[in-house]
Design a protein around this motif. Structure first.
Motif, PDB file in Angstrom:
ATOM      1  N   ARG A 452       0.841  -1.189   0.000  1.00  0.00           N
ATOM      2  CA  ARG A 452       0.000   0.000   0.000  1.00  0.00           C
ATOM      3  C   ARG A 452       0.880   1.245   0.000  1.00  0.00           C
ATOM      4  N   GLY A 453       0.696   2.069  -0.956  1.00  0.00           N
ATOM      5  CA  GLY A 453       1.271   3.399  -1.030  1.00  0.00           C
ATOM      6  C   GLY A 453       2.671   3.586  -0.511  1.00  0.00           C
ATOM      7  N   GLU A 454       2.778   4.444   0.527  1.00  0.00           N
ATOM      8  CA  GLU A 454       4.073   4.825   1.062  1.00  0.00           C
ATOM      9  C   GLU A 454       4.830   3.632   1.633  1.00  0.00           C
ATOM     10  N   PHE A 455       4.129   2.695   2.262  1.00  0.00           N
ATOM     11  CA  PHE A 455       4.804   1.524   2.831  1.00  0.00           C
ATOM     12  C   PHE A 455       5.467   0.725   1.716  1.00  0.00           C
ATOM     13  N   ASP A 456       4.782   0.582   0.593  1.00  0.00           N
ATOM     14  CA  ASP A 456       5.339  -0.130  -0.555  1.00  0.00           C
ATOM     15  C   ASP A 456       6.592   0.578  -1.060  1.00  0.00           C
ATOM     16  N   GLU A 457       6.569   1.900  -1.079  1.00  0.00           N
ATOM     17  CA  GLU A 457       7.728   2.663  -1.538  1.00  0.00           C
ATOM     18  C   GLU A 457       8.905   2.511  -0.581  1.00  0.00           C
ATOM     19  N   ARG A 458       8.622   2.523   0.717  1.00  0.00           N
ATOM     20  CA  ARG A 458       9.694   2.376   1.705  1.00  0.00           C
ATOM     21  C   ARG A 458      10.358   1.011   1.596  1.00  0.00           C
TER      22      ARG A 458
END
Length: 518
Positions: A452-458
């Protein structure tokens, strides 16, 4: 009768007939909720004795009066103690007689019982336990008599049960005063002080910010007594705690530094949430050879528990456990303390494997643990701590021994990099543990709710960071020569990079990796 502190109970009509008063918490239902004890006579008879429970106010007044008797009105933080436990004005203003060794011994016995530390109220040498009620079963036989069955107790559980029966303020202050009186009895009882303070720290746990269950006055009592123990244990002058201290003739002065009482003071500081100070105290003493090494009395003998030095491995293990507990609490204040503490950096340099465990001990270790993990417990879930830890590890320069330098490097991609080889190896080991590439993290689908969103990017950022580190390892470990081959360490970096690139869970952004190639 120690089972009911400072209470005398006469049982039967003949003097000294009933010889045993063993507390039985499991019989509360027979005594209408009161403390119940089993008294046994020499003639083989037995009686149940029920006692009225002590109210918190009676306990508070009795506690502070006993403390005044033992130390004098100015020999301990009296006002702070009164505020923390809520004793009455008349009890707090009590003057009492001149402090004596007997009064200090009496206070020690009382606090031992209150905290569940006394041998008299724990099972030992055939005695029954006062705390572990599940160890005692009472049966009524067909004749209407009672039969008692005693199972082997768990002493650690007993101490926890005793601690949980006290409120946090009473637990902190009782433990602190017990440590102080243990120092002033003759001979000093350093072992009891350590046991009490360690049990208190275990019961209190890591106190989170905003926790209002502990009064500031109780924390102050702990800090003041810890400071006093530290000063006294290093043979310094009396602390500012006591404007009118007890006469030196009434106490046994140490011949040198006592790491046992230093340890007790550190546990007290941990109990009241002063973790940074607790770490600093131990660091200061371990870095000072005069304080670190065991002291020897003037007659050349080691005695009274005062000559006690910590080995480097014991210190490292203690610090690693303490920092690991703070890190696993996930409290922002304590996590920042771990990352910024010089103790963390020094431990990583001195013992890389132990230092790394501060950050990896809570990571899942197998596929089953990964599947049971909650999304919020993912090692990469925090917005910035994974990257901060990685940057910290990259800056570490471990102190490698000659033996470590000669160790053979693994030729298996799942093998561990030699952590003494540098900060890069530490960072790689941390990221591999956090990503789960070596511990069986199950394959994730793009439909997984954790994507999901930012967690995926991190997560992708950490995958990229690991690939960069592995690539740097391959390049930096090339052996100069005609063929410019990989060194053994470089070959291991290459194997790990290939494994990461082919891993089903890999989230590496290939375009970024390609731009970093020379």
């Amino acid at each position: 009768c120690i089972a009911v502190p400072l209470t005398t109970i006469e049982v039967g009509t003949r003097p000294n007939d009933y010889f045993s008063l063993s507390p039985l918490p499991s019989l509360l239902k027979y005594g209408g909720g009161k403390k119940t004890m089993l008294a046994t006579s020499y003639g083989g008879e037995a009686r149940l004795v029920c006692c009225q429970a002590e109210s918190p106010q009676v306990f508070a007044d009795r506690f502070i009066k006993l403390s005044i008797d033992a130390f004098g009105p100015n020999g301990f933080p009296r006002l702070e103690l009164a505020n923390s436990i809520g004793s009455t004005f008349s009890a707090t203003s009590y003057v009492g007689p001149e402090p004596t060794a007997h009064k200090r011994s009496l206070l020690q016995q009382y606090l031992e019982v209150v905290l569940g530390l006394a041998d008299d109220v724990r099972r030992g040498g055939g005695r029954l336990s006062s705390m572990a009620s599940e160890n005692i079963q009472i049966y009524v036989n067909q004749e209407g008599g009672m039969e008692v069955e005693v199972n082997e107790p768990n002493q650690e559980h007993e101490l926890q049960a005793a601690s949980s029966s006290l409120g946090p303020n009473a637990l902190l202050t009782c433990t602190a005063l017990l440590c102080l009186v243990c120092f002033q009895v003759n001979p000093p009882n350093a072992t009891l002080a350590c046991r009490a303070s360690k049990a208190c720290a275990s019961a209190m746990g890591i106190r989170r910010r905003g926790d209002t269950s502990v009064a500031k006055s109780a924390v102050t009592v702990c800090e003041l007594i810890a400071d006093r123990l530290l000063k006294e244990a290093t043979a310094a002058s009396f602390s500012r705690l006591s404007p009118s201290p007890i006469s030196p003739s009434n106490r046994h002065a140490p011949s040198g530094a006592s790491m046992q009482f230093v340890e007790s003071a550190v546990w007290l500081l941990r109990s009241c949430g002063c973790h940074e100070k607790a770490i600093f105290v131990l660091e200061e003493r371990m870095n000072d050879p005069a304080l670190r090494n065991a002291s020897v009395a003037s007659d050349g003998q080691i005695g009274n528990g005062f000559a006690f030095g910590w080995s480097q491995i014991k210190f490292d293990s203690y610090i690693a456990t303490h920092l690991g507990d703070l890190w696993s609490s996930k409290d922002e204040k304590y996590c920042q303390l771990v990352i910024q503490s010089s103790a963390t950096r020094d431990l990583l340099a001195r013992n890389p494997s132990l230092g790394l465990s501060i950050f990896t001990s809570t990571h899942p270790q197998n596929e089953n643990e990964w599947r049971k993990m909650k999304p919020g417990d993912d090692p990469l879930a925090h917005p910035f701590y994974p990257s901060k830890v990685t940057e910290l590890l990259k800056l570490v320069s471990p102190h490698a021994t000659s033996k470590e330098l000669l160790e053979k490097v693994s030729n298996d991609a799942s093998g561990s990099l030699p952590l003494h080889s540098g900060g890069r190896a530490l960072a790689v080991a941390y990221l591999e543990s956090a990503l789960g590439i070596s511990s069986g993290r199950p394959t994730e689908s793009q439909s997984d709710p954790s994507y999901r969103g930012e967690f995926d990017e991190r997560k992708a950022d950490m995958h990229d960071e690991l690939s960069y580190l592995l690539l740097e390892g391959v390049i930096s470990e090339r052996v100069d020569g005609e063929k410019s081959e990989d060194s053994d360490l470089g070959a291991l970096y290459r194997l790990k990079l290939r494994r990461l690139l082919s891993w089903p869970n890999s989230m590496i952004r290939s375009e970024r990796l390609l731009t970093s190639l020379p």
